[in-house]
Scaffold this motif. Sequence first.
Motif, PDB file in Angstrom:
ATOM      1  N   UNK A 252       0.655  -1.035  -0.410  1.00 52.09           N
ATOM      2  CA  UNK A 252      -0.140  -0.185   0.083  1.00 52.09           C
ATOM      3  C   UNK A 252       0.784   1.426  -0.232  1.00 52.09           C
ATOM      4  N   UNK A 253       1.890   1.068   0.045  1.00 53.13           N
ATOM      5  CA  UNK A 253       3.166   2.026   0.816  1.00 53.13           C
ATOM      6  C   UNK A 253       2.049   3.155   1.392  1.00 53.13           C
ATOM      7  N   UNK A 254       1.443   3.047   2.491  1.00 55.79           N
ATOM      8  CA  UNK A 254       1.111   4.378   3.152  1.00 55.79           C
ATOM      9  C   UNK A 254       2.531   4.607   4.246  1.00 55.79           C
ATOM     10  N   UNK A 255       3.806   5.440   3.649  1.00 61.85           N
ATOM     11  CA  UNK A 255       4.397   6.130   4.165  1.00 61.85           C
ATOM     12  C   UNK A 255       4.655   7.018   3.426  1.00 61.85           C
ATOM     13  N   UNK A 256       6.312   8.304   4.074  1.00 60.23           N
ATOM     14  CA  UNK A 256       6.372   8.955   3.247  1.00 60.23           C
ATOM     15  C   UNK A 256       8.130   9.124   3.423  1.00 60.23           C
ATOM     16  N   UNK A 257       7.789  10.298   2.337  1.00 59.56           N
ATOM     17  CA  UNK A 257       9.610  10.687   2.018  1.00 59.56           C
ATOM     18  C   UNK A 257       9.953   9.425   1.328  1.00 59.56           C
ATOM     19  N   UNK A 258      11.481   9.080   1.885  1.00 57.84           N
ATOM     20  CA  UNK A 258      12.878   8.329   1.306  1.00 57.84           C
ATOM     21  C   UNK A 258      12.066   7.639   1.866  1.00 57.84           C
ATOM     22  N   UNK A 259      11.903   6.145   0.839  1.00 56.09           N
ATOM     23  CA  UNK A 259      11.295   5.026   0.562  1.00 56.09           C
ATOM     24  C   UNK A 259      12.331   3.770   0.418  1.00 56.09           C
TER      25      UNK A 259
END
Length: 464
Positions: A252-259
């Motif tokens: 889902x990539x419920x993340x922020x910034x540098x992956x």
Amino acid sequence: MTFPLPVLSLGARNVCELLFIFGLITYLICVSLPNDYHKSKVFVPKVEPQTNFNHVVFGLLGSEKALHDRKHYIESWWRPNVTRGVLYLDKAPTGDLMPWSDTLLPFRVSDDLTKLLQETKARCPKNIRMVHGIMEVVRDMRDTNIRWVVMGDGDTIFFVENIIDVLGGFDYRKYYYLGGQSEYIMANYRYSFNQGFGGAGFILSYPLAKALASDMENCLRRYALFFASDTTTMSCIADIGVNLSPHKGFHQIDLRGDLSGFLSSHPKSPLLSLHHLDTVKPIFPVLDRHQSIRHLMEAATADQSRILQQTICYHKQSNWSLSISWGYSAHIYEEIMPRSYLQKPRETFKPWSPRTSRPLYMFNTRLPSNDSCHDPHVFFFEKVDKVSMGILTTYSRANPRGLPPCSLTSQYKPDLISHITVLSPPIKRKEMDRCECCDVVVMGGTDTSVEVKLRECGLNEVIA
């Protein structure tokens, strides 16, 4: 006491003789027939073909407004005349979307649900449209060959070869609901730990999709006050008696910034999807978002089975640990570090929403370090070449690390390394029970270089 043997009459003997002669003639006729005749009479059970592209249909839901920018995501993975599916839009496409490109899957405008929305007083009309799309796919793609229905958003990136391989391990005649959770722990808490998040994509076996479609409007009435389409879908499926089968390849990539820290430590599962790449920095530092996806797909085209798969190697002579995320990145640590530690993603990213207390994620992480022995030299995928011995991927240094060496006495100078080459076998990996092993060659001196050769591990090989 003895019993006299029966004495056959003349007529009975004649009958027995006739039966014997008839049986003998039948036997002689059978043995004289050609072998092909016997073979044609042997029952051979029908062998069904392995799951392939023709057995899987994709149903994407998107808005016409967003598609003007997001069509590049679809074009990165869609294969014209190979993959099958439909893109459902909220209205007919306009502007630069027309004439409709052959590089996109066919589109349809979603059904008019005005009457249903008025009847149910639905809390979120978009939610109703998204879930109703499952029924529209089943209706519009009716085909006896369909085994699986894959649902996703217009900005979902699918890795279709891996999807085909994974689905080949399931019985499509049964009810299956495959999907992934959110990486952000609070998203699962707020919605459900048992739902497949729709942006990452979820997969329904065709029998389940048909059962869901047959009761779709009743279910949408039951859950008209739900806000999230994913929760509605999960609830409708639960009413049929089916629960989610989680798979770690959906993101889902419920993340922020540098992956980069997340993608460099992918779980030991085939990569199936990526979502929300608009909400993070470009995954390659010198490219924009669209260029980054195309670049990743260059590696995926060469070998989807290995894409992002983490292989951890050691070079004992230099006291180095290497972590290879195939087709994405390579890290060198100037110290021998446990595999269990390197498998934890470096927390280069931030959670979806600001939150001060942990836990934040659905997986363990490790914090970035300024310690020269614990902070890696980072290299990103540059190019892929097919060579006689397999597939050669090259990774180039992103930026100088900016830290002193871990050891001042070592003859090996990692700061001098500009590229790492990785040779992998020409055949794809289907079994994920164990990671690959590798042999590392480090050439010292002023022209320091690193060569890594991936291979299958020995039966009892200890790779620490």
